[in-house]
Design a protein around this motif. Structure first.
Motif, PDB file in Angstrom:
ATOM      1  N   ARG A 144       0.847  -1.186   0.000  1.00  0.00           N
ATOM      2  CA  ARG A 144       0.000   0.000   0.000  1.00  0.00           C
ATOM      3  C   ARG A 144       0.888   1.243   0.000  1.00  0.00           C
ATOM      4  NH1 ARG A 144      -4.780  -1.416  -1.972  1.00  0.00           N
ATOM      5  NH2 ARG A 144      -5.808  -3.035  -0.748  1.00  0.00           N
ATOM      6  N   SER A 145       0.437   2.252  -0.734  1.00  0.00           N
ATOM      7  CA  SER A 145       1.217   3.481  -0.814  1.00  0.00           C
ATOM      8  C   SER A 145       1.044   4.309   0.451  1.00  0.00           C
ATOM      9  CB  SER A 145       0.780   4.300  -2.037  1.00  0.00           C
ATOM     10  OG  SER A 145      -0.524   4.821  -1.832  1.00  0.00           O
ATOM     11  N   ARG A 146       1.905   5.298   0.576  1.00  0.00           N
ATOM     12  CA  ARG A 146       1.843   6.219   1.709  1.00  0.00           C
ATOM     13  C   ARG A 146       0.499   6.964   1.715  1.00  0.00           C
ATOM     14  NH1 ARG A 146       5.811  11.447   1.803  1.00  0.00           N
ATOM     15  NH2 ARG A 146       5.244  12.359   3.835  1.00  0.00           N
ATOM     16  N   VAL A 169      -8.864   4.147  -2.630  1.00  0.00           N
ATOM     17  CA  VAL A 169      -8.271   3.935  -3.956  1.00  0.00           C
ATOM     18  C   VAL A 169      -8.586   5.121  -4.871  1.00  0.00           C
ATOM     19  CG1 VAL A 169      -8.331   2.494  -6.022  1.00  0.00           C
ATOM     20  CG2 VAL A 169      -8.307   1.434  -3.755  1.00  0.00           C
ATOM     21  N   HIS A 170      -9.812   5.647  -4.786  1.00  0.00           N
ATOM     22  CA  HIS A 170     -10.218   6.766  -5.647  1.00  0.00           C
ATOM     23  C   HIS A 170      -9.468   8.049  -5.301  1.00  0.00           C
ATOM     24  CE1 HIS A 170     -12.726   9.446  -7.989  1.00  0.00           C
ATOM     25  NE2 HIS A 170     -13.020  10.153  -6.892  1.00  0.00           N
ATOM     26  N   LEU A 171      -9.243   8.287  -4.006  1.00  0.00           N
ATOM     27  CA  LEU A 171      -8.605   9.538  -3.569  1.00  0.00           C
ATOM     28  C   LEU A 171      -7.086   9.438  -3.489  1.00  0.00           C
ATOM     29  CD1 LEU A 171     -11.102  10.432  -0.705  1.00  0.00           C
ATOM     30  CD2 LEU A 171     -10.988  11.486  -2.971  1.00  0.00           C
ATOM     31  N   GLU A 172      -6.537   8.256  -3.645  1.00  0.00           N
ATOM     32  CA  GLU A 172      -5.091   8.045  -3.506  1.00  0.00           C
ATOM     33  C   GLU A 172      -4.261   8.931  -4.425  1.00  0.00           C
ATOM     34  OE1 GLU A 172      -2.002   4.218  -3.452  1.00  0.00           O
ATOM     35  OE2 GLU A 172      -4.077   3.989  -4.125  1.00  0.00           O
ATOM     36  N   PRO A 173      -4.609   9.090  -5.702  1.00  0.00           N
ATOM     37  CA  PRO A 173      -3.785   9.962  -6.562  1.00  0.00           C
ATOM     38  C   PRO A 173      -3.734  11.410  -6.084  1.00  0.00           C
ATOM     39  CG  PRO A 173      -5.207   8.553  -7.892  1.00  0.00           C
ATOM     40  CD  PRO A 173      -5.666   8.416  -6.482  1.00  0.00           C
ATOM     41  N   SER A 176      -1.367  11.626  -3.183  1.00  0.00           N
ATOM     42  CA  SER A 176      -0.003  11.467  -3.691  1.00  0.00           C
ATOM     43  C   SER A 176       0.516  12.764  -4.280  1.00  0.00           C
ATOM     44  CB  SER A 176       0.046  10.345  -4.742  1.00  0.00           C
ATOM     45  OG  SER A 176      -0.317   9.104  -4.176  1.00  0.00           O
ATOM     46  N   GLU A 177      -0.366  13.543  -4.916  1.00  0.00           N
ATOM     47  CA  GLU A 177       0.040  14.828  -5.470  1.00  0.00           C
ATOM     48  C   GLU A 177       0.434  15.799  -4.352  1.00  0.00           C
ATOM     49  OE1 GLU A 177       0.990  17.827  -8.099  1.00  0.00           O
ATOM     50  OE2 GLU A 177       0.680  15.681  -8.446  1.00  0.00           O
ATOM     51  N   TRP A 178      -0.261  15.758  -3.237  1.00  0.00           N
ATOM     52  CA  TRP A 178       0.138  16.576  -2.080  1.00  0.00           C
ATOM     53  C   TRP A 178       1.547  16.212  -1.630  1.00  0.00           C
ATOM     54  CZ3 TRP A 178      -2.632  19.793   1.731  1.00  0.00           C
ATOM     55  CH2 TRP A 178      -3.832  20.304   1.242  1.00  0.00           C
ATOM     56  N   PHE A 179       1.804  14.916  -1.512  1.00  0.00           N
ATOM     57  CA  PHE A 179       3.136  14.479  -1.090  1.00  0.00           C
ATOM     58  C   PHE A 179       4.199  14.883  -2.111  1.00  0.00           C
ATOM     59  CE2 PHE A 179       0.997  10.938   1.495  1.00  0.00           C
ATOM     60  CZ  PHE A 179       1.108  11.677   2.668  1.00  0.00           C
TER      61      PHE A 179
END
Length: 293
Positions: A144-146, A169-173, A176-179
């Motif tokens: 799982r991603s951060r 899963v829907h909000l993960e991208p 990730s853009e914030w990170f």
């Protein structure tokens, strides 16, 4: 004696050899990045003495004095034997010796480094490392991603924002853009949980809206850092360009290259052809006496 040191060095404990002196600040051992976890088979491909010395050096902290004289005081080998072993470790891809430019109090200094890698590296890897852009070893891919982990745990901080697996899963991208823009977990949690309405009718929709509206600007990252390093030949100690040191040795120390064969690959040379060509090149046979077919 070598076997006993090898067994001790390959023990599973994380204790470092006792009373080994440290080098002067800026000198001594320097561990290569992206090392794999330590195992009992790290140096099994080396000769017993080389494996024992490599395992001993591997457990020393960075900055330790690993010169031949110092190692001879702590290992049951003489300086000549240790010098040969270090050269073989260099040829095997575990060690490189050279210099590195460091900046201290606005002063640039060249310090002697001995780079050590538990993982055997190719010449191409060491050449890239001296340029400051060593290719990282591919890590194990996390399940799982951060971003997913933060979203899945969001309900612990704010129960009203508990999300389903599909929502994560829907909000993960977006997370990730914030990170990618340099945001921390604390900044994200504050942006998502501060000033929540009561009640929260749709947690996923509220989180998505805040991720979009409060997205921070892209941060300007510093340019690539230039690392100045040189490597030395493991035999004569002469500095040289990294790409010219094959196996840690310069061209003169590697010896002459074998002469290329005459004719197409696989052709059988008649006896005396090479000697006659050398004689022709040297001008020993006058042109009038040469025979042609």
């Amino acid at each position: 004696m070598a076997n006993s040191y090898l067994s001790a060095a390959h023990s599973t404990s994380h204790e470092t050899p006792p009373a080994h002196p440290m080098a002067k600040p800026g000198y001594g051992k320097r561990s290569a990045p992206n090392e794999r976890p330590r195992t009992e088979r790290d140096f099994a491909h080396l000769l017993p003495r080389d494996a024992a010395v490599a395992a001993y050096i591997d457990r020393l902290p960075d900055g330790s004095d690993i010169s031949v004289k110092t190692l001879a005081k702590h290992l049951p080998y003489g300086q000549c034997a240790l010098s040969t072993t270090l050269n073989r470790l260099q040829a095997a891809g575990h060690l490189r010796r050279g210099s590195e430019c460091v900046v201290a109090d606005d002063v640039m200094l060249w310090v002697t480094r001995t780079f050590f890698s538990r993982t055997a590296r190719e010449d191409s890897w060491w050449n890239a490392y001296t340029r400051g852009d060593a290719p990282p070893d591919e890590p194990r891919r996390p399940t799982r991603s951060r971003a997913f982990i933060l979203l899945a745990a969001l309900g612990r901080t704010a129960p009203a924002l508990s999300l389903s697996a599909a929502d994560c899963v829907h909000l993960e991208p977006q997370v990730s853009e914030w990170f990618a823009r340099g945001a921390t977990e604390a900044e994200l949690l504050s942006a998502l949980t501060t000033g929540l309405p009561s009640p929260v009718h749709c947690a996923a929709r509220l989180v998505e809206r805040r991720l979009l509206d409060k997205l921070p600007p892209e941060r300007v990252l510093p340019g690539p850092r230039t690392v100045l390093r040189t490597l030395e030949c493991g035999e004569c100690g002469a500095p040289g360009r990294p790409e010219a040191l094959l196996g840690g040795l310069c061209r003169p120390c590697r010896g002459p290259s074998p002469e290329p064969p005459i004719g197409p690959p696989g052709a059988v040379q008649p006896p005396g052809v090479r000697e006659r060509m050398n004689a022709v090149r040297a001008g020993l046979i006058p042109r009038s006496e040469r025979t042609y077919r």
